[in-house]
Design a protein around this motif. Structure first.
Motif, PDB file in Angstrom:
ATOM      1  N   ILE A  40       6.975  15.132  -2.003  1.00  0.00           N
ATOM      2  CA  ILE A  40       7.152  13.746  -2.436  1.00  0.00           C
ATOM      3  C   ILE A  40       6.833  13.613  -3.920  1.00  0.00           C
ATOM      4  O   ILE A  40       7.633  13.093  -4.698  1.00  0.00           O
ATOM      5  N   GLY A  41       5.685  14.125  -4.307  1.00  0.00           N
ATOM      6  CA  GLY A  41       5.262  14.010  -5.701  1.00  0.00           C
ATOM      7  C   GLY A  41       6.248  14.663  -6.653  1.00  0.00           C
ATOM      8  O   GLY A  41       6.597  14.101  -7.688  1.00  0.00           O
ATOM      9  N   SER A  42       6.723  15.883  -6.266  1.00  0.00           N
ATOM     10  CA  SER A  42       7.602  16.605  -7.181  1.00  0.00           C
ATOM     11  C   SER A  42       8.960  15.926  -7.311  1.00  0.00           C
ATOM     12  O   SER A  42       9.724  16.237  -8.212  1.00  0.00           O
ATOM     13  N   VAL A  49       0.849  -1.205   0.000  1.00  0.00           N
ATOM     14  CA  VAL A  49       0.000   0.000   0.000  1.00  0.00           C
ATOM     15  C   VAL A  49       0.879   1.248   0.000  1.00  0.00           C
ATOM     16  O   VAL A  49       0.678   2.170  -0.798  1.00  0.00           O
ATOM     17  N   LEU A  50       1.886   1.253   0.888  1.00  0.00           N
ATOM     18  CA  LEU A  50       2.776   2.422   0.957  1.00  0.00           C
ATOM     19  C   LEU A  50       3.486   2.635  -0.383  1.00  0.00           C
ATOM     20  O   LEU A  50       3.557   3.746  -0.899  1.00  0.00           O
ATOM     21  N   GLY A  51       3.994   1.549  -0.931  1.00  0.00           N
ATOM     22  CA  GLY A  51       4.717   1.634  -2.198  1.00  0.00           C
ATOM     23  C   GLY A  51       3.826   2.115  -3.341  1.00  0.00           C
ATOM     24  O   GLY A  51       4.242   2.934  -4.165  1.00  0.00           O
ATOM     25  N   ILE A  88      11.586   4.075  -2.343  1.00  0.00           N
ATOM     26  CA  ILE A  88      11.194   2.665  -2.348  1.00  0.00           C
ATOM     27  C   ILE A  88      12.352   1.813  -1.797  1.00  0.00           C
ATOM     28  O   ILE A  88      12.135   0.826  -1.095  1.00  0.00           O
ATOM     29  N   LEU A 147      12.130   2.046   1.934  1.00  0.00           N
ATOM     30  CA  LEU A 147      11.012   1.220   2.403  1.00  0.00           C
ATOM     31  C   LEU A 147      11.409  -0.260   2.374  1.00  0.00           C
ATOM     32  O   LEU A 147      11.110  -1.014   3.301  1.00  0.00           O
ATOM     33  N   PHE A 198       2.741  17.595  -9.393  1.00  0.00           N
ATOM     34  CA  PHE A 198       3.313  18.077  -8.130  1.00  0.00           C
ATOM     35  C   PHE A 198       4.556  18.921  -8.378  1.00  0.00           C
ATOM     36  O   PHE A 198       4.834  19.853  -7.622  1.00  0.00           O
ATOM     37  N   GLU A 199       5.280  18.601  -9.424  1.00  0.00           N
ATOM     38  CA  GLU A 199       6.445  19.403  -9.781  1.00  0.00           C
ATOM     39  C   GLU A 199       6.003  20.847 -10.039  1.00  0.00           C
ATOM     40  O   GLU A 199       6.642  21.807  -9.624  1.00  0.00           O
ATOM     41  N   LEU A 238       1.957   9.080  -6.240  1.00  0.00           N
ATOM     42  CA  LEU A 238       2.371  10.482  -6.036  1.00  0.00           C
ATOM     43  C   LEU A 238       3.550  10.851  -6.931  1.00  0.00           C
ATOM     44  O   LEU A 238       3.588  11.919  -7.526  1.00  0.00           O
ATOM     45  N   GLN A 239       4.524   9.959  -6.998  1.00  0.00           N
ATOM     46  CA  GLN A 239       5.798  10.356  -7.607  1.00  0.00           C
ATOM     47  C   GLN A 239       5.868  10.052  -9.095  1.00  0.00           C
ATOM     48  O   GLN A 239       6.472  10.807  -9.848  1.00  0.00           O
ATOM     49  N   VAL A 240       5.282   8.953  -9.497  1.00  0.00           N
ATOM     50  CA  VAL A 240       5.409   8.594 -10.911  1.00  0.00           C
ATOM     51  C   VAL A 240       4.177   9.049 -11.705  1.00  0.00           C
ATOM     52  O   VAL A 240       4.299   9.737 -12.698  1.00  0.00           O
ATOM     53  N   ILE A 271       2.761  10.585   3.319  1.00  0.00           N
ATOM     54  CA  ILE A 271       2.223  10.425   1.963  1.00  0.00           C
ATOM     55  C   ILE A 271       0.729  10.706   1.920  1.00  0.00           C
ATOM     56  O   ILE A 271       0.086  10.552   0.887  1.00  0.00           O
ATOM     57  N   LYS A 299       1.620  11.155 -10.674  1.00  0.00           N
ATOM     58  CA  LYS A 299       1.275  12.577 -10.492  1.00  0.00           C
ATOM     59  C   LYS A 299       2.517  13.459 -10.393  1.00  0.00           C
ATOM     60  O   LYS A 299       2.424  14.625  -9.998  1.00  0.00           O
ATOM     61  N   GLY A 300       3.662  12.893 -10.705  1.00  0.00           N
ATOM     62  CA  GLY A 300       4.929  13.616 -10.497  1.00  0.00           C
ATOM     63  C   GLY A 300       4.969  14.985 -11.142  1.00  0.00           C
ATOM     64  O   GLY A 300       5.332  15.972 -10.509  1.00  0.00           O
ATOM     65  N   GLY A 329       9.351  12.968  -8.189  1.00  0.00           N
ATOM     66  CA  GLY A 329       9.276  12.168  -9.416  1.00  0.00           C
ATOM     67  C   GLY A 329       9.953  10.823  -9.268  1.00  0.00           C
ATOM     68  O   GLY A 329      10.118  10.307  -8.156  1.00  0.00           O
ATOM     69  N   ILE A 340       3.355  17.490  -1.854  1.00  0.00           N
ATOM     70  CA  ILE A 340       3.955  18.217  -2.987  1.00  0.00           C
ATOM     71  C   ILE A 340       5.436  17.853  -3.097  1.00  0.00           C
ATOM     72  O   ILE A 340       5.959  17.584  -4.176  1.00  0.00           O
ATOM     73  N   PHE A 393      11.178   8.375  -6.411  1.00  0.00           N
ATOM     74  CA  PHE A 393      10.507   7.097  -6.125  1.00  0.00           C
ATOM     75  C   PHE A 393      11.554   6.008  -5.864  1.00  0.00           C
ATOM     76  O   PHE A 393      11.407   5.212  -4.943  1.00  0.00           O
ATOM     77  N   ARG A 419       1.153   3.971  -3.097  1.00  0.00           N
ATOM     78  CA  ARG A 419       0.879   5.393  -2.923  1.00  0.00           C
ATOM     79  C   ARG A 419       2.074   6.233  -3.402  1.00  0.00           C
ATOM     80  O   ARG A 419       1.903   7.271  -4.035  1.00  0.00           O
ATOM     81  N   LEU A 420       3.268   5.786  -3.096  1.00  0.00           N
ATOM     82  CA  LEU A 420       4.459   6.505  -3.563  1.00  0.00           C
ATOM     83  C   LEU A 420       4.504   6.504  -5.094  1.00  0.00           C
ATOM     84  O   LEU A 420       4.829   7.504  -5.714  1.00  0.00           O
ATOM     85  N   TRP A 421       4.185   5.381  -5.688  1.00  0.00           N
ATOM     86  CA  TRP A 421       4.136   5.279  -7.159  1.00  0.00           C
ATOM     87  C   TRP A 421       3.135   6.283  -7.720  1.00  0.00           C
ATOM     88  O   TRP A 421       3.406   6.995  -8.680  1.00  0.00           O
ATOM     89  N   GLN A 475      11.382  22.073  -1.979  1.00  0.00           N
ATOM     90  CA  GLN A 475      10.463  21.993  -0.829  1.00  0.00           C
ATOM     91  C   GLN A 475      11.246  21.839   0.474  1.00  0.00           C
ATOM     92  O   GLN A 475      10.856  22.358   1.512  1.00  0.00           O
ATOM     93  N   PHE A 534       3.298  22.292  -8.826  1.00  0.00           N
ATOM     94  CA  PHE A 534       2.928  22.886  -7.532  1.00  0.00           C
ATOM     95  C   PHE A 534       4.182  23.355  -6.796  1.00  0.00           C
ATOM     96  O   PHE A 534       4.182  24.417  -6.179  1.00  0.00           O
ATOM     97  N   SER A 535       5.226  22.544  -6.852  1.00  0.00           N
ATOM     98  CA  SER A 535       6.416  22.907  -6.082  1.00  0.00           C
ATOM     99  C   SER A 535       7.077  24.137  -6.680  1.00  0.00           C
ATOM    100  O   SER A 535       7.614  24.970  -5.960  1.00  0.00           O
TER     101      SER A 535
END
Lengths: 603, 374
Positions: free
Chosen positions: B235-237, A21-23, B278, B281, A37-38, A29-31, B326, A33-34, B239, B233, B274, A25-27, B250, A40-41
């Motif tokens: 984490i997502g940014s 689940v954690l992994g 990962i 983790l 979010f970039e 957010l980062q891959v 997250i 929606k990357g 990539g 933001i 990522f 979610r990271l996928w 950030q 936004f940052s």
């Protein structure tokens, strides 16, 4: 223990699922929606600061600066960056004349709202104040100086009525032009409005890195994320107006209400366009305050009205050029025919008075113009009828705007159709008769009279007047250059026009001419006086409001016309006595100015 | 007191130890980046604490766990006393009295250390008790008291996050050992009742806010929700591959709140992407798996449960902390063990690893006492 081993296996599975689940979610957010979010940052730490482009300058025909920009310095404080608020207020209040309590309140409320927005401390500070703050900037963190461009008027209120003023952009203007920002100042009247698109520059921006507290980051972090765009100043607009002549015209009007128009009869270039009383455009520089505005709007003398282009008046006798040309050209009269003026004219049961009670006796076209005999014109008007008359009124440009590019009114060129449409009533013969001497329904602007005069002077070309000579971008590229535009050719034979022109010379130069006050020693002036009734009959009233408008329109030199000068003095009385000397004087000044320029050029 | 046996060194859990070392290095690198703009203070302190922790780890791994089992009640009582002490003489930070100042050199958070003693005392309880499986409510009165005392003391500081972690760790152990269905239901009812009561009478507004913001972070983007949004933001940014060391905007411009402590993982995810996050983790996953593996090879209930408890401690810290940064769990202020800057939590994690290593080393010994007690 085997039992526990099984349980441990189950625990391992749960553990694996949790990490999955954690992994995931990271996928996500980062891959997945990357990029989002970039963005936004980037928005987070990049502050875009607009670099306002200066408006273009407005120059007179010789390049003299009429409207320019000056740099203004505004002082702001960024509440979060202030180390010691009381110290800041204490050290800035005396020099900036701050209300200490109010400033404290403003800063506190900004802090409470967690606003990163700077709080305004003082607008448009002077050089001493700026020097004081510059010297102490290191001890005053959080204080920023913002640079702006403000309009400046080196000649004060000279020409204000056509230069116009600027003001905060309205909702409608904002929707029309996406390049304008909220709170921008745009042209509201005059040249500033009419040539807004040329004068307006293209704003640029700089980007700055800010931290989480909204403070500008001074180190070199993340400079690679930044972009800048240079601002492009607006184009310079060079007018046809000669500011020296403009000054003379406005001074000539003095405390009177009225207008003076000077045009080049060969090109239609407006050399002076005076209207008094006027306003001070400097009042509008930073957005006008409510009180000054309401004073201007409610002022009975209408200072915001450009009398030269928006003022509508009965033209009186300066209008007589129209029936003269009409009757000659349509063959109703010739120069030999005489009319007897006993001081009045009878048509049916109505009696129309000449301004001269005793009458002019026998008059022909020339003497009727020279002495401004009304009866002669009553007679020819009745002969030719309103249809012929209104045809020539329109030919001389009456009843429609000249398309100068600033605020203008069309006035009225009456006709049967017009009356039917406007009042749903038939035309009466008497109305034709009074129209011939520029009374009744006829209403005109001084600019229209001036263009008519120019058309007579240049042998029948009705020119489109222009006030802009040239537009050039800030780096000197020419974007527009004026060349004369003929709106229409007046349908008149040259020898007939010559008769009218000769009569106009007589108005100024003949003994007994009504415009002798405009006579010059070494230059022949041609002209026509006008005294327009405001209220019927009671023309000699003591009350100024009831006094006649004084008109004089002229051109010079009569032999090879160069300029037309039209003068209107509201409630000034007799045109020949009040308006004619002003016109003569201005022609004299113009001549001197030209001689000086020639001398300068030769040096 | 400690006698060395060659087999001990041979059986030393090099794998877990190396994982721990690698982990410490990554943690320090991350804190170096996170604290660079603010003078590296927390980096230097964490460096010190990881050193202290590794010494403690090795020391504890060489103590025979049977000796520890013998002294469990004293260890437990000592940490409970510390919790009482901190309520009276503790140093208040951010509204919670959680720290003891040791001669102004370092501050210690007894509520972290108490996690170890709760694990030990529960392991000891089940080790002594051979009777019932599954356990009924009455059988569990003793462990419930063992759990409740530190939880209540920590709540009084007040430190909601740590109290919840203690509950999660000990709850996992109790459930692992088996509980009667009706007892589970009863306990659940009691917990719900207490929660309801706390919501209306004892929770502070800021605590309620945190829970509310968890349900809808967008409702309060400037205050409580800000942390969660900024973290996501960051984490997502990051990539796939990250922005690089000391290149996360950030992080470096401090948009990430508490980036050296609770949100340290966001820093990692922003700067290493990522792939980096990962990997970390996975490292945690391997550490926990290795602990569970040790647990499954244990020779007695005590060592099995200690390993299980320490694994649960790591698991819940990872889940609650990473879940928080997250944006899938509420912002509760639970650190990521070793990774977040914090002396006491790092020390606690090292002690936990030390205990597991000690147990692993001795899995082949037939009679621990005979070998290790000098």
């Amino acid at each position: 223990m085997q039992d526990f081993r099984n349980r441990l296996l189950m625990v391992t599975v749960i553990l694996g699922l949790a990490f999955l689940v954690l992994g995931s979610r990271l996928w996500y957010l980062q891959v997945l929606k990357g990029e989002e979010f970039e963005k936004f940052s980037l928005e987070n730490h990049i502050r875009v600061e607009r670099v306002p482009a200066p408006r273009g300058r407005i120059l007179d025909r010789y390049g003299k600066e009429l409207v320019v920009n000056r740099t203004s310095f505004d002082i702001y404080a960024i509440p979060k960056d202030i180390k010691d608020i009381p110290y800041l207020i204490q050290s800035l209040s005396p020099i900036l004349n701050l209300d200490a309590n109010q400033t404290q309140k403003n800063i506190d409320s900004a802090l409470k709202k967690k606003s990163f927005k700077p709080v305004l401390l003082a607008k448009d500070i002077n050089r001493d104040q700026l020097a004081y703050i510059e010297a102490r900037r290191s001890s005053l963190p959080g204080v920023i100086i913002e640079i702006n461009n403000l309009r400046q008027y080196p000649h004060g209120d000279l020409g204000a009525s056509f230069l116009g003023y600027i003001g905060k952009v309205s909702e409608a203007e904002l929707n029309k032009n996406p390049k304008i920002n909220n709170n921008d100042l745009v042209g509201k009247t005059g040249i500033e409005k009419g040539w807004e698109s040329s004068l307006r520059g293209d704003d640029g921006y700089t980007q700055k890195v800010t931290d989480a507290l909204g403070r500008e980051v001074k180190s070199n972090l993340f400079l690679e994320d930044l972009q800048n765009k240079k601002s492009m100043p607006g184009s310079d607009v060079r007018l046809t107006v000669d500011i020296e002549l403009q000054k003379a015209a406005e001074e000539a009007l003095g405390e009177e209400s009225g207008a003076i128009v000077v045009v080049d009869v060969n090109t239609g270039e407006v050399l002076a366009l005076a209207s008094r009383p006027s306003f001070n455009p400097a009042d509008f520089i930073k957005g006008i305050d409510a009180k000054t505005w309401s004073n201007l709007v409610n002022d009975k003398s209408s200072p915001l009205l450009n009398r030269a282009t928006q003022g509508l008046y009965a033209p009186g006798s300066v209008f007589k050029m129209v029936p003269s040309v009409a009757a000659l050209n349509e063959g109703f009269i010739n120069e030999e025919e005489y009319v007897y003026c006993p001081g009045y004219y009878k048509s049916g049961n109505s009696k129309f008075r000449c301004w001269k009670r005793g009458g002019h006796g026998q008059v022909n076209l020339r003497s009727a113009i020279v002495k401004s005999c009304d009866v002669y014109f009553y007679k020819i008007a009745e002969m030719m009828g309103i249809n012929n008359l209104s045809k020539y009124m329109r030919a001389f440009g009456y009843g429609s705007i000249t398309d100068l590019g600033i605020e203008e009114r069309a006035g009225i060129s009456p006709s049967r159709e017009w009356k039917q449409k406007r009042f749903n009533k038939p035309w009466y013969r008497g109305e034709t008769i009074v129209s011939a001497i520029g009374q009744g329904y006829v209403s005109v602007t001084p600019l229209q009279v001036s263009m008519m005069t120019a058309a007579v002077a240049n042998n029948g070309k009705l020119l489109k007047p222009t006030i802009v000579l040239e537009i050039s971008s800030y780096d000197g590229e020419e974007k527009f250059k004026h060349s004369p535009v003929v709106t229409s050719q007046i349908p008149v034979q040259q020898e007939m026009l010559d008769l009218v022109k000769d009569a106009m010379v007589g108005v100024v130069n003949d003994p007994g001419g009504t415009g002798r006050a405009a006579r010059l020693k070494d230059l022949t002036v041609a002209g026509k006086t006008g005294t327009a009734q405001v209220v019927s009959l009671d023309s000699q009233s003591e009350d100024r409001k009831h006094r006649d408008h004084a008109w004089f329109t002229s051109y010079a030199p009569a032999e090879a016309p160069k300029i037309a000068v039209t003068v209107l003095i509201e409630h000034g009385g007799k045109g020949g006595a009040v308006a004619a000397p002003i016109a003569g004087n201005l022609i004299e000044i113009y001549k001197k100015l030209m001689e000086e320029r020639k001398a300068d050029d030769n040096v | 007191m400690i006698m060395f046996d060659r087999r001990l060194l041979k059986n030393f859990g090099w794998f877990l130890f190396l994982l721990t070392l690698a982990f410490s290095a990554i943690s320090l690198l991350n804190l170096y980046s996170a604290s660079y703009e603010t003078g590296l203070t927390s980096f230097k302190k964490q460096f010190f604490w990881i050193g202290v922790g590794l010494v403690a780890l090795i020391f504890i791994s060489f103590i025979n766990y049977r000796l520890i089992r013998q002294y469990t009640f004293y260890i437990y009582s000592f940490t409970i006393l510390l919790l009482v002490f901190v309520l009276f003489f503790g140093k208040e930070v951010a509204g919670s009295k959680s720290w003891i100042d040791i001669a102004s050199l370092a501050t210690v958070q007894p509520s972290e250390l108490v996690k170890i003693s709760v694990i030990l005392i529960l392991a000891k309880f089940y080790d002594n008790d051979y009777q019932a499986t599954p356990y009924g409510f009455l059988d569990l009165i003793k462990p419930i008291i063992f759990i409740a005392v530190p939880v209540v003391l920590v709540l009084m500081q007040p430190d909601l996050g740590t109290a919840m972690t203690i509950l999660l760790i000990s709850g996992s152990m109790v459930l692992f050992m088996g509980v009667k269905k009706w007892s589970v239901a009863f306990i659940l009812i009691v917990v719900l009742g207490v929660s309801f009561y706390s919501w209306h009478y004892t929770l502070k507004p800021y605590q309620k806010d945190r829970i509310k913001t968890f349900i809808n972070p967008a409702s309060d983007p400037l205050n409580a929700g800000y942390n969660s949004i900024q973290s996501q933001i960051a984490i997502g940014s990051g990539g796939l591959a990250g922005k690089g060391l000391r290149s996360g905007s950030q992080t470096q411009l401090r948009f990430i709140p508490a980036q050296q402590t609770d949100f340290a993982f966001s820093v990692l995810a922003e700067e290493w992407g990522f792939l980096g996050s990962i990997c970390v983790l996975l490292l945690y996953f391997m550490i926990i798996l290795w602990m569970l593996d040790t647990s499954s090879r244990a020779r007695d209930k005590f060592s099995m449960l200690v390993c299980f408890g320490v694994a649960a401690m790591f698991f819940w810290h990872v889940l609650v902390n990473v879940g928080m940064v997250i944006g899938i769990l509420p912002v509760t202020g639970v650190p990521l063990l070793i990774f977040s800057y914090g002396g006491s939590s790092t020390l606690t994690a090292m002690i936990g690893i030390g205990l597991v290593l000690g147990i692993r080393m001795r899995k082949f010994s037939m009679s621990g006492e005979a070998i290790d007690l000098g």
